[in-house]
Scaffold this motif. Structure first.
Motif, PDB file in Angstrom:
ATOM      1  N   GLN A 197       0.821  -1.215   0.000  1.00 12.89           N
ATOM      2  CA  GLN A 197       0.000   0.000   0.000  1.00 12.89           C
ATOM      3  C   GLN A 197       0.855   1.266   0.000  1.00 12.89           C
ATOM      4  N   ASN A 198       2.040   1.189   0.580  1.00  9.61           N
ATOM      5  CA  ASN A 198       2.916   2.359   0.640  1.00  9.61           C
ATOM      6  C   ASN A 198       3.687   2.603  -0.646  1.00  9.61           C
ATOM      7  N   PHE A 199       4.052   1.527  -1.353  1.00 10.56           N
ATOM      8  CA  PHE A 199       4.985   1.686  -2.470  1.00 10.56           C
ATOM      9  C   PHE A 199       4.442   1.252  -3.829  1.00 10.56           C
ATOM     10  N   LEU A 200       3.242   0.702  -3.868  1.00  7.55           N
ATOM     11  CA  LEU A 200       2.650   0.313  -5.142  1.00  7.55           C
ATOM     12  C   LEU A 200       1.351   1.075  -5.349  1.00  7.55           C
ATOM     13  N   GLU A 201       1.095   1.459  -6.578  1.00  6.92           N
ATOM     14  CA  GLU A 201      -0.105   2.252  -6.868  1.00  6.92           C
ATOM     15  C   GLU A 201      -1.365   1.397  -6.851  1.00  6.92           C
ATOM     16  N   LYS A 202      -1.304   0.262  -7.557  1.00  8.05           N
ATOM     17  CA  LYS A 202      -2.477  -0.607  -7.646  1.00  8.05           C
ATOM     18  C   LYS A 202      -2.005  -2.065  -7.564  1.00  8.05           C
ATOM     19  N   PRO A 203      -1.718  -2.535  -6.346  1.00 10.35           N
ATOM     20  CA  PRO A 203      -1.161  -3.887  -6.194  1.00 10.35           C
ATOM     21  C   PRO A 203      -2.221  -4.977  -6.302  1.00 10.35           C
ATOM     22  N   GLU A 204      -1.805  -6.094  -6.875  1.00  7.02           N
ATOM     23  CA  GLU A 204      -2.654  -7.286  -6.924  1.00  7.02           C
ATOM     24  C   GLU A 204      -1.824  -8.484  -6.473  1.00  7.02           C
ATOM     25  N   VAL A 205      -2.242  -9.133  -5.412  1.00 10.22           N
ATOM     26  CA  VAL A 205      -1.504 -10.282  -4.885  1.00 10.22           C
ATOM     27  C   VAL A 205      -1.738 -11.489  -5.796  1.00 10.22           C
ATOM     28  N   LEU A 206      -0.645 -12.005  -6.362  1.00  8.29           N
ATOM     29  CA  LEU A 206      -0.740 -13.151  -7.260  1.00  8.29           C
ATOM     30  C   LEU A 206      -0.394 -14.463  -6.567  1.00  8.29           C
ATOM     31  N   LEU A 207       0.458 -14.391  -5.533  1.00 12.67           N
ATOM     32  CA  LEU A 207       0.892 -15.628  -4.881  1.00 12.67           C
ATOM     33  C   LEU A 207       1.371 -15.347  -3.462  1.00 12.67           C
ATOM     34  N   ILE A 208       0.905 -16.154  -2.539  1.00 14.56           N
ATOM     35  CA  ILE A 208       1.491 -16.238  -1.200  1.00 14.56           C
ATOM     36  C   ILE A 208       1.883 -17.693  -1.024  1.00 14.56           C
ATOM     37  N   SER A 209       3.178 -17.924  -0.923  1.00 17.83           N
ATOM     38  CA  SER A 209       3.684 -19.299  -0.861  1.00 17.83           C
ATOM     39  C   SER A 209       4.086 -19.641   0.565  1.00 17.83           C
ATOM     40  N   GLU A 210       3.565 -20.753   1.070  1.00 16.14           N
ATOM     41  CA  GLU A 210       3.935 -21.256   2.392  1.00 16.14           C
ATOM     42  C   GLU A 210       4.482 -22.670   2.235  1.00 16.14           C
ATOM     43  N   SER A 211       5.333 -23.059   3.174  1.00 14.72           N
ATOM     44  CA  SER A 211       5.951 -24.387   3.082  1.00 14.72           C
ATOM     45  C   SER A 211       4.913 -25.498   3.052  1.00 14.72           C
ATOM     46  N   ALA A 212       3.805 -25.311   3.780  1.00 13.86           N
ATOM     47  CA  ALA A 212       2.783 -26.354   3.834  1.00 13.86           C
ATOM     48  C   ALA A 212       1.839 -26.295   2.640  1.00 13.86           C
ATOM     49  N   ASP A 213       1.832 -25.174   1.918  1.00 11.87           N
ATOM     50  CA  ASP A 213       0.896 -24.998   0.821  1.00 11.87           C
ATOM     51  C   ASP A 213       1.545 -24.060  -0.188  1.00 11.87           C
ATOM     52  N   LYS A 214       2.408 -24.610  -1.058  1.00  6.77           N
ATOM     53  CA  LYS A 214       3.221 -23.798  -1.942  1.00  6.77           C
ATOM     54  C   LYS A 214       2.390 -22.853  -2.809  1.00  6.77           C
ATOM     55  N   VAL A 215       1.317 -23.374  -3.429  1.00 12.22           N
ATOM     56  CA  VAL A 215       0.470 -22.548  -4.280  1.00 12.22           C
ATOM     57  C   VAL A 215      -0.984 -22.816  -3.932  1.00 12.22           C
ATOM     58  N   HIS A 216      -1.585 -21.929  -3.174  1.00 13.29           N
ATOM     59  CA  HIS A 216      -2.979 -22.110  -2.773  1.00 13.29           C
ATOM     60  C   HIS A 216      -3.887 -21.910  -3.989  1.00 13.29           C
ATOM     61  N   ASP A 238       8.384 -16.041  -1.692  1.00 10.78           N
ATOM     62  CA  ASP A 238       7.345 -16.107  -0.664  1.00 10.78           C
ATOM     63  C   ASP A 238       6.091 -15.369  -1.089  1.00 10.78           C
ATOM     64  N   LEU A 239       6.291 -14.366  -1.949  1.00  7.63           N
ATOM     65  CA  LEU A 239       5.171 -13.503  -2.304  1.00  7.63           C
ATOM     66  C   LEU A 239       5.400 -12.913  -3.692  1.00  7.63           C
ATOM     67  N   ILE A 240       4.346 -12.905  -4.512  1.00  2.00           N
ATOM     68  CA  ILE A 240       4.394 -12.222  -5.805  1.00  2.00           C
ATOM     69  C   ILE A 240       3.225 -11.249  -5.860  1.00  2.00           C
ATOM     70  N   ILE A 241       3.552  -9.980  -6.128  1.00  2.00           N
ATOM     71  CA  ILE A 241       2.527  -8.953  -6.266  1.00  2.00           C
ATOM     72  C   ILE A 241       2.693  -8.287  -7.627  1.00  2.00           C
ATOM     73  N   ALA A 242       1.582  -8.090  -8.333  1.00  2.00           N
ATOM     74  CA  ALA A 242       1.614  -7.383  -9.607  1.00  2.00           C
ATOM     75  C   ALA A 242       1.269  -5.922  -9.384  1.00  2.00           C
ATOM     76  N   GLU A 243       2.069  -5.031  -9.948  1.00  2.00           N
ATOM     77  CA  GLU A 243       1.734  -3.610  -9.959  1.00  2.00           C
ATOM     78  C   GLU A 243       0.969  -3.352 -11.243  1.00  2.00           C
ATOM     79  N   THR A 244      -0.277  -2.942 -11.132  1.00  2.00           N
ATOM     80  CA  THR A 244      -1.142  -2.771 -12.300  1.00  2.00           C
ATOM     81  C   THR A 244      -1.619  -1.324 -12.434  1.00  2.00           C
ATOM     82  N   GLY A 245      -0.823  -0.375 -11.905  1.00  2.00           N
ATOM     83  CA  GLY A 245      -1.216   1.031 -11.919  1.00  2.00           C
ATOM     84  C   GLY A 245      -0.919   1.729 -13.225  1.00  2.00           C
ATOM     85  N   SER A 246      -0.980   3.046 -13.191  1.00  2.00           N
ATOM     86  CA  SER A 246      -0.879   3.859 -14.401  1.00  2.00           C
ATOM     87  C   SER A 246       0.503   3.848 -15.033  1.00  2.00           C
ATOM     88  N   GLN A 247       1.529   3.445 -14.278  1.00  2.00           N
ATOM     89  CA  GLN A 247       2.893   3.445 -14.809  1.00  2.00           C
ATOM     90  C   GLN A 247       3.223   2.167 -15.571  1.00  2.00           C
TER      91      GLN A 247
END
Length: 338
Positions: A197-216, A238-247
């Motif tokens: 929220q502080n550094f991305l204009e329009k973030p979209e979470v694509l992946l949260i990877s955990e050892s017990a559940d690599k790809v939910h 551990d985490l992939i976020i897409a920046e989908t803002g105006s830039q």
């Protein structure tokens, strides 16, 4: 003292140890509290004894204060500390307690003066009231911390308390994603809910990877939409976020570190290979390593292996980010960066 003062505040080792507790006790014993007449000097802590502590009447306490502040230096069998420890008590213990607002001093008294000048701040002394029940104490501690501790210390204390919870959820969009208990999950939550929220204009979470559940399964549609092929058996961040803002579109790979595993040069290359499968160039990828703080042992352990050209974000400094600039990639001078 340890219940009131978090271990992550600056100089906490001097503000939370037995000497700090004894110093605060002597201030209470000598009525050295804001609004009372008593004041102490460091040597008064050194001459206190276990036997004297038991003399709790006001008359006994005031007589002791007059005795130790008097011109004579009587012998104190069983004294807590030797005479030469008064300077460490002043320079380390009292200084640390003053830094967090627990102790104040009479202004204008020279450091070398033997005149008593230290006393407890009233709001800190209120926390030591034995008549407080647990709920009342917790509320007063929270108020005191908010008033006196730095923002980073409060954040770290909050993170530490969250680690003890059995129900950790990362919230983004309309999703409330459950996580396993632990520090890694707490930092993941901070990365999604604060860093993005502080550094991305329009973030979209694509992946949260955990050892017990690599790809939910809930992340499948977003990954398919950009054509990112994920193989749980291979290197995953551990985490992939897409920046989908105006830039323009950008893929942000994030590693959460509480023991090891930052964005190193080797890991960066492997993640770039993953991005190429979605026809993304290196310029369209950003790499971030997340730590609790700059004082975190995990950061000190791996900082030399963090990849150039990547970013480092510390949860206790949420509005700041560290960029390891590689001049080969960024044709900038120092003036451009300042």
């Amino acid at each position: 003292m340890q219940a009131i003062i978090p271990e992550n505040v600056e100089n906490s080792n001097h503000a939370r140890n037995i000497t700090a507790a004894r110093t605060v006790f002597v201030m209470l014993y000598a009525y050295a509290i804001d609004g009372e007449d008593g004041r102490i000097r460091p040597s008064m802590v050194t001459v206190m004894t276990d036997e004297q502590c038991l003399q709790q009447s006001r008359k006994a306490r005031e007589s002791w204060r007059l005795l130790v502040l008097g011109p004579k230096k009587p012998n104190f069998p069983g004294r807590w500390y030797s005479e030469n420890t008064r300077e460490p008590i002043r320079d380390d213990t009292i200084a640390a307690l003053r830094q967090i607002g627990a102790v104040d001093e009479v202004p204008g008294v020279p450091v070398t003066s033997s005149k008593p000048r230290y006393y407890l701040a009233r709001d800190f002394a209120n926390l030591l009231n034995p008549l407080l029940d647990e709920a009342e104490l917790e509320e007063l501690i929270l108020i005191w911390r908010t008033a006196h501790l730095a923002k980073g210390a409060l954040i770290l204390q909050s993170l530490k308390e969250q680690e003890l919870r059995s129900d950790i959820y990362v919230e983004f969009g309309h999703i409330k994603h459950p996580m396993a208990p632990g520090k890694s999950s707490v930092l993941t939550k901070a990365a999604v809910e604060v860093f993005a929220q502080n550094f991305l204009e329009k973030p979209e979470v694509l992946l949260i990877s955990e050892s017990a559940d690599k790809v939910h399964r809930e992340f499948g549609k977003g990954l398919d939409r950009i054509g990112l092929k994920i193989d749980p058996k291979k290197t995953l961040p551990d985490l992939i976020i897409a920046e989908t803002g105006s830039q323009g579109f950008r893929l942000v790979f994030i590693e959460i570190v509480h023991t090891d595993g930052p964005i190193s040069n080797t890991r960066k290359r492997k993640l770039l290979e993953l991005a190429k499968g979605s026809q993304l160039t290196e310029e369209e990828c950003t790499f971030v390593t997340v730590f609790a703080s700059r004082s975190d042992p995990a950061y000190r352990k791996v900082q030399s292996s963090i990849a150039w050209g990547s970013f480092v974000w510390f949860a206790d400094e949420p509005e700041r980010i560290l960029h390891l600039v590689d001049k080969k990639e960024k044709k900038q001078t120092l003036n451009d960066l300042l």
